[in-house]
Design a protein around this motif. Structure first.
Motif, PDB file in Angstrom:
ATOM      1  N   PRO A  73      19.695  33.632  12.711  1.00 55.04           N
ATOM      2  CA  PRO A  73      20.888  34.527  12.724  1.00 55.04           C
ATOM      3  C   PRO A  73      21.164  35.255  14.068  1.00 55.04           C
ATOM      4  CG  PRO A  73      19.515  34.893  10.839  1.00 55.04           C
ATOM      5  CD  PRO A  73      18.775  34.081  11.751  1.00 55.04           C
ATOM      6  N   GLY A  74      22.503  35.299  14.511  1.00 55.49           N
ATOM      7  CA  GLY A  74      22.745  36.270  15.527  1.00 55.49           C
ATOM      8  C   GLY A  74      24.203  35.920  15.876  1.00 55.49           C
ATOM      9  N   ILE A  75      24.543  36.976  16.714  1.00 53.96           N
ATOM     10  CA  ILE A  75      26.005  37.182  17.173  1.00 53.96           C
ATOM     11  C   ILE A  75      26.082  36.883  18.655  1.00 53.96           C
ATOM     12  CG2 ILE A  75      27.052  38.105  14.963  1.00 53.96           C
ATOM     13  CD1 ILE A  75      26.454  40.714  16.463  1.00 53.96           C
ATOM     14  N   ASN A  76      27.267  36.602  19.036  1.00 58.00           N
ATOM     15  CA  ASN A  76      27.539  36.440  20.589  1.00 58.00           C
ATOM     16  C   ASN A  76      27.886  37.789  21.048  1.00 58.00           C
ATOM     17  OD1 ASN A  76      30.374  36.889  20.540  1.00 58.00           O
ATOM     18  ND2 ASN A  76      30.388  34.501  20.068  1.00 58.00           N
ATOM     19  N   LYS A  77      27.970  38.009  22.529  1.00 59.29           N
ATOM     20  CA  LYS A  77      28.107  39.531  22.860  1.00 59.29           C
ATOM     21  C   LYS A  77      29.536  39.798  22.733  1.00 59.29           C
ATOM     22  CE  LYS A  77      27.463  42.189  27.406  1.00 59.29           C
ATOM     23  NZ  LYS A  77      26.819  41.987  28.710  1.00 59.29           N
ATOM     24  N   ALA A  78      30.597  39.152  22.598  1.00 57.85           N
ATOM     25  CA  ALA A  78      31.944  39.611  22.165  1.00 57.85           C
ATOM     26  C   ALA A  78      31.924  40.151  20.831  1.00 57.85           C
ATOM     27  CB  ALA A  78      33.001  38.674  22.329  1.00 57.85           C
ATOM     28  N   VAL A  79      31.256  39.355  20.037  1.00 54.46           N
ATOM     29  CA  VAL A  79      31.237  39.840  18.538  1.00 54.46           C
ATOM     30  C   VAL A  79      30.376  41.189  18.275  1.00 54.46           C
ATOM     31  CG1 VAL A  79      30.333  39.382  16.139  1.00 54.46           C
ATOM     32  CG2 VAL A  79      31.620  37.673  17.596  1.00 54.46           C
ATOM     33  N   ALA A  80      29.071  41.314  19.116  1.00 55.32           N
ATOM     34  CA  ALA A  80      28.324  42.397  19.084  1.00 55.32           C
ATOM     35  C   ALA A  80      29.316  43.648  19.803  1.00 55.32           C
ATOM     36  CB  ALA A  80      27.158  42.159  20.065  1.00 55.32           C
ATOM     37  N   THR A  81      29.938  43.465  20.867  1.00 57.17           N
ATOM     38  CA  THR A  81      30.720  44.375  21.399  1.00 57.17           C
ATOM     39  C   THR A  81      31.850  45.175  20.540  1.00 57.17           C
ATOM     40  OG1 THR A  81      30.408  43.647  23.525  1.00 57.17           O
ATOM     41  CG2 THR A  81      32.095  45.281  23.440  1.00 57.17           C
ATOM     42  N   GLN A  82      32.527  43.914  19.577  1.00 57.75           N
ATOM     43  CA  GLN A  82      33.306  44.323  18.516  1.00 57.75           C
ATOM     44  C   GLN A  82      32.567  45.301  17.481  1.00 57.75           C
ATOM     45  OE1 GLN A  82      34.943  40.855  16.769  1.00 57.75           O
ATOM     46  NE2 GLN A  82      35.626  42.226  14.967  1.00 57.75           N
ATOM     47  N   TYR A  83      31.481  44.951  16.872  1.00 61.76           N
ATOM     48  CA  TYR A  83      30.831  45.405  15.904  1.00 61.76           C
ATOM     49  C   TYR A  83      30.595  47.030  16.291  1.00 61.76           C
ATOM     50  CZ  TYR A  83      30.041  41.141  13.030  1.00 61.76           C
ATOM     51  OH  TYR A  83      30.310  40.192  12.427  1.00 61.76           O
ATOM     52  N   LEU A  84      30.155  47.203  17.770  1.00 57.13           N
ATOM     53  CA  LEU A  84      29.526  48.572  18.056  1.00 57.13           C
ATOM     54  C   LEU A  84      30.737  49.337  18.096  1.00 57.13           C
ATOM     55  CD1 LEU A  84      27.044  47.182  21.099  1.00 57.13           C
ATOM     56  CD2 LEU A  84      26.383  48.471  18.801  1.00 57.13           C
ATOM     57  N   GLN A  85      31.957  48.624  18.620  1.00 60.05           N
ATOM     58  CA  GLN A  85      33.011  49.672  18.667  1.00 60.05           C
ATOM     59  C   GLN A  85      33.661  50.161  17.020  1.00 60.05           C
ATOM     60  OE1 GLN A  85      35.416  46.906  21.058  1.00 60.05           O
ATOM     61  NE2 GLN A  85      34.747  47.907  22.993  1.00 60.05           N
ATOM     62  N   ILE A  86      33.476  49.161  16.547  1.00 61.21           N
ATOM     63  CA  ILE A  86      33.636  49.576  14.888  1.00 61.21           C
ATOM     64  C   ILE A  86      32.831  50.597  14.455  1.00 61.21           C
ATOM     65  CG2 ILE A  86      33.471  48.793  12.391  1.00 61.21           C
ATOM     66  CD1 ILE A  86      34.556  45.982  13.607  1.00 61.21           C
ATOM     67  N   LEU A  87      31.523  50.674  14.639  1.00 53.23           N
ATOM     68  CA  LEU A  87      30.529  51.652  14.392  1.00 53.23           C
ATOM     69  C   LEU A  87      30.782  52.880  15.021  1.00 53.23           C
ATOM     70  CD1 LEU A  87      27.321  49.524  14.266  1.00 53.23           C
ATOM     71  CD2 LEU A  87      28.385  50.480  12.445  1.00 53.23           C
ATOM     72  N   GLN A  88      31.135  52.781  16.352  1.00 56.74           N
ATOM     73  CA  GLN A  88      31.532  53.946  17.318  1.00 56.74           C
ATOM     74  C   GLN A  88      32.735  54.605  16.605  1.00 56.74           C
ATOM     75  OE1 GLN A  88      32.971  52.882  20.996  1.00 56.74           O
ATOM     76  NE2 GLN A  88      32.610  54.883  21.885  1.00 56.74           N
ATOM     77  N   GLN A  89      33.780  54.021  16.197  1.00 54.06           N
ATOM     78  CA  GLN A  89      34.992  54.619  15.600  1.00 54.06           C
ATOM     79  C   GLN A  89      34.576  55.421  14.344  1.00 54.06           C
ATOM     80  OE1 GLN A  89      37.959  51.712  14.898  1.00 54.06           O
ATOM     81  NE2 GLN A  89      39.560  53.460  14.586  1.00 54.06           N
ATOM     82  N   LYS A  90      33.991  54.557  13.622  1.00 54.96           N
ATOM     83  CA  LYS A  90      33.421  55.309  12.209  1.00 54.96           C
ATOM     84  C   LYS A  90      32.742  56.610  12.497  1.00 54.96           C
ATOM     85  CE  LYS A  90      34.786  52.650   8.680  1.00 54.96           C
ATOM     86  NZ  LYS A  90      35.453  53.287   7.552  1.00 54.96           N
ATOM     87  N   MET A  91      31.859  56.635  13.192  1.00 61.57           N
ATOM     88  CA  MET A  91      30.893  57.692  13.501  1.00 61.57           C
ATOM     89  C   MET A  91      31.556  58.916  14.217  1.00 61.57           C
ATOM     90  SD  MET A  91      27.875  58.171  12.465  1.00 61.57           S
ATOM     91  CE  MET A  91      26.558  56.792  12.310  1.00 61.57           C
ATOM     92  N   SER A  92      32.659  58.533  14.960  1.00 62.26           N
ATOM     93  CA  SER A  92      33.430  59.449  15.887  1.00 62.26           C
ATOM     94  C   SER A  92      34.030  60.671  15.021  1.00 62.26           C
ATOM     95  CB  SER A  92      34.249  58.979  16.707  1.00 62.26           C
ATOM     96  OG  SER A  92      33.261  58.296  17.887  1.00 62.26           O
ATOM     97  N   ASP A  93      34.326  60.600  13.604  1.00 58.78           N
ATOM     98  CA  ASP A  93      35.053  61.684  13.193  1.00 58.78           C
ATOM     99  C   ASP A  93      34.404  62.855  13.307  1.00 58.78           C
ATOM    100  OD1 ASP A  93      36.320  63.082  11.081  1.00 58.78           O
ATOM    101  OD2 ASP A  93      36.174  61.600   9.689  1.00 58.78           O
ATOM    102  N   PRO A  94      35.029  64.293  13.614  1.00 60.44           N
ATOM    103  CA  PRO A  94      34.297  65.353  13.782  1.00 60.44           C
ATOM    104  C   PRO A  94      34.019  65.984  12.498  1.00 60.44           C
ATOM    105  CG  PRO A  94      36.427  65.345  14.798  1.00 60.44           C
ATOM    106  CD  PRO A  94      36.331  63.722  14.249  1.00 60.44           C
ATOM    107  N   HIS A  95      34.516  65.431  11.128  1.00 56.78           N
ATOM    108  CA  HIS A  95      34.287  66.014   9.941  1.00 56.78           C
ATOM    109  C   HIS A  95      32.692  65.544   9.508  1.00 56.78           C
ATOM    110  CE1 HIS A  95      38.810  65.897   9.558  1.00 56.78           C
ATOM    111  NE2 HIS A  95      38.461  66.950   8.971  1.00 56.78           N
ATOM    112  N   ARG A  96      32.373  64.624  10.369  1.00 55.98           N
ATOM    113  CA  ARG A  96      30.765  64.191  10.043  1.00 55.98           C
ATOM    114  C   ARG A  96      29.909  65.403  10.443  1.00 55.98           C
ATOM    115  NH1 ARG A  96      30.429  59.659   8.254  1.00 55.98           N
ATOM    116  NH2 ARG A  96      31.874  57.875   8.371  1.00 55.98           N
ATOM    117  N   ILE A  97      30.230  66.441  11.173  1.00 53.06           N
ATOM    118  CA  ILE A  97      29.249  67.363  11.648  1.00 53.06           C
ATOM    119  C   ILE A  97      28.833  68.258  10.660  1.00 53.06           C
ATOM    120  CG2 ILE A  97      29.009  69.410  13.314  1.00 53.06           C
ATOM    121  CD1 ILE A  97      31.054  68.094  14.934  1.00 53.06           C
TER     122      ILE A  97
END
Lengths: 281, 281
Positions: free
Chosen positions: A73-97
């Protein structure tokens, strides 16, 4: 009842995806679906193209009497980048502090859709490296370890900070907790790992690097080989630690508890990962 | 490039299996694969038969403008029985006996192949009941909760026996630990669950029933609705507790620490589960 190719392809897709990294002899499929070996070979050719086209991973054929197919199993670079950006967006909420400069992340590691993405990213990072086990520290590393273990199809072991009666005999190491500078203890059941096992260590959060160092020592105590360490969020200040072999998915660039202000960027994942097998040529 | 039916079927199988319980409109697939809606409809008919034939679950079609397909993972009774027997055999090794009448099970809940089976069994038990979340108690319930959450595609929440700084505000209840008769505390982050959430509680081991009662109370405190409780191994003596709504996969019938002797049978799972949707008619 004659099982047509289409139904076979669906069943084989399911079978391969739930049995990654296992050598499956073609006669197994031929018998399972009561089909000629030549038909199964044609199915495999179709599956290979379809798996890459859908960014699901690659299927390798090993020829000869002891041969068969192995799915990685594995993903290509375009999908990996998209996944990382989804996680980045989720994690960036200041309410998480949270007080002390921690981040609330239980919702992210408790969400199966996001966990699949995290697991697939890390599994892609170590694709084909023949890991024997995933190691993590209780509690929040467990979901990540399990997700990676699913894709690499290896067991995972849970290191505990305190002993539990149901674990049996344990091996323990001391480590310096980076955030508090206290010396703490982590331990692992002696039954957990065979000597010489190739280990991937994972964790949700890296701050001072103490937990990561502790896992490194524990792998040594078990006479294991560390293939690498992957963490979801790196919140270590740039100067505080230089941890070799660490792959980070996300990176806290700015965290201000008072304002509150939070900036999360991508970690070193894309630089650390070889995607060459997962692209359709 | 024209994407042929076979490649579409592989991609759709993957997509549905990683997005269970989500309504997917047919135009989504038509656009994704640049195919006519009539072709996608034919694909779905093929997938429905193939999914049941391979004991993967069932695909439901909702007609109309807001319609689409929903995939419900689940296994038929024959496969469920086979999975339970595999788990029974694994758990029956007398070397698992630990002091105090506990059983070593870290290797079972750390094995992705076995965990998939456990998760799929429990998800089949609650198929179609529209759970909002899975609840479990740290540490060894976590892998089971995650596996169930994958198949039901809902988040899971981790109840802790002690507070952690990174959880934020928590809600806690006291419960009597059945094995030690002490009063203990368990707590859950207040951010974890919305009021009115439908909850399935899972755990690896039930001995005195105290943990299960504690989760029951915690669901009440959160004003949630408990759909049921599922445990992997029931080791409660027959007289000690009558826990309603509990589904057990395995049942310890005899455990003698001294000899050592261990007999593990099947729990009430097969009686508690409705398999009617998962059989090909």
């Amino acid at each position: 009842m004659k099982i047509r190719r289409s139904e076979r392809l669906v069943g084989m897709t399911h079978y391969l995806e739930t049995q990654p990294y296992r050598l499956i002899p073609l006669p197994f499929f031929a018998q399972k679906y009561q089909a000629a070996k030549s038909s199964i070979s044609e199915d495999i050719t179709i599956l290979k193209h379809a798996f890459l086209a859908n960014s699901m991973g690659y299927i390798e054929t090993l020829p000869g009497a002891g041969g068969g197919v192995i799915f990685t199993p594995g993903i290509n670079k375009a999908v990996a980048t998209q996944y990382l950006q989804i996680l980045q967006q989720k994690m960036s909420d200041p309410h998480r502090i949270l007080p002390g400069g921690y981040l609330y992340s239980s919702d992210i590691i408790g969400d199966p859709t996001l966990l699949r993405k995290i697991g697939l990213l890390i599994a892609t990072r170590y694709a084909g490296q023949k890991a024997d086990a995933i190691m993590t520290v209780a509690t929040k590393g467990i979901p990540i370890a399990q997700s990676v273990a699913y894709y690499l199809n290896v067991p995972y072991v849970i290191v505990r900070r305190e002993s539990k009666i149901t674990e049996g005999p344990t091996l323990s190491v001391n480590y310096e907790s980076g955030s508090s500078s206290r010396v703490e203890k982590m331990e692992l059941s002696k039954r957990s790992l065979p000597a010489g096992a190739k280990i991937i260590a994972v964790d949700d959060f890296m701050k001072g690097g103490g937990t990561v160092s502790g896992m490194r020592n524990l792998v040594q105590e078990f006479a294991g080989e560390l293939l690498g360490i992957s963490v979801l969020v790196d919140a270590s200040s740039s100067s505080s630690c230089h941890q070799p072999m660490v792959t980070t998915l996300l990176n806290v660039q700015q965290l201000d508890v008072q304002r509150p202000k939070l900036t999360v960027g991508l970690g070193n994942y894309l630089d650390m990962t070889d995607f060459s097998h997962f692209h359709n040529n």
